[in-house]
Design a protein around this motif. Sequence first.
Motif, short mmCIF file in Angstrom:
data_model
loop_
_atom_site.label_atom_id
_atom_site.label_comp_id
_atom_site.label_asym_id
_atom_site.label_seq_id
_atom_site.Cartn_x
_atom_site.Cartn_y
_atom_site.Cartn_z
N GLN A 34 -0.91 6.53 -12.68
CA GLN A 34 -2.11 6.75 -11.88
C GLN A 34 -1.70 7.35 -10.54
OE1 GLN A 34 -4.17 3.09 -11.21
NE2 GLN A 34 -2.40 2.00 -10.41
N PHE A 35 -2.61 8.12 -9.97
CA PHE A 35 -2.33 8.73 -8.68
C PHE A 35 -2.26 7.66 -7.60
CE2 PHE A 35 -2.24 12.99 -9.83
CZ PHE A 35 -3.36 13.38 -10.55
N ALA A 36 -1.38 7.89 -6.65
CA ALA A 36 -1.39 7.13 -5.41
C ALA A 36 -2.50 7.72 -4.53
CB ALA A 36 -0.05 7.26 -4.72
N GLY A 53 6.23 2.50 -0.36
CA GLY A 53 5.78 1.74 -1.51
C GLY A 53 6.70 1.91 -2.70
N SER A 54 6.24 1.51 -3.84
CA SER A 54 7.13 1.39 -4.99
C SER A 54 6.95 2.49 -6.03
CB SER A 54 6.89 0.04 -5.66
OG SER A 54 5.53 -0.05 -6.07
N GLN A 61 0.85 -1.18 0.00
CA GLN A 61 0.00 0.00 0.00
C GLN A 61 0.89 1.24 0.00
OE1 GLN A 61 -3.19 0.18 -0.33
NE2 GLN A 61 -3.62 2.32 0.15
N VAL A 62 0.67 2.11 -0.97
CA VAL A 62 1.46 3.32 -1.06
C VAL A 62 0.92 4.35 -0.09
CG1 VAL A 62 2.13 5.21 -2.56
CG2 VAL A 62 2.00 2.89 -3.48
#
Length: 119
Positions: A105-107, A26-27, A1-2
Amino acid sequence: QVQLVESGGGLVQPGGSLRLSCVASGSIFSANVMGWYRSVPGKERELVASIGSGGRTKYADSVKGRFIGSRDNAKNTLYLQMNSLKPEDTAVYYCNVVILTVENQFAPWGQGTQVTVSS
C-alpha cells in the motif's frame, strides 16, 4: 507514521541533469520496492522508475537510458539521477512504494519536488 520527503528539483535547461533524493522515515523503505512517480496536471500519476531492495531497477520507456534510480538502504534514501532532460520531463516528482501485490500500500504522499525543463 511514515514520512516521505523529496528534494533536488529545480529549473534546468533541456539536455541538463538533476539528482533527486527522497528520505523515508518509518519502516516502509527496506521491505519494499520503491519508486519515483511524476505528476502533471490533467494526467495520471506515472511511475517512471522502480528500485528493488537489492538495487534492481525498472524504467518507463519514456525515461529509459536517461534516468538512473538507486537507493541507500542504510540511509533510507532513494535517488533519481536525471540526465538528458527534456521539456516533457517537467512534472512534480514523488517517491513512494511500488504496488506489486495486494499486500502493498502507498505511504502518505510527500510534497514532491518540482522539476521544470525549459530554455
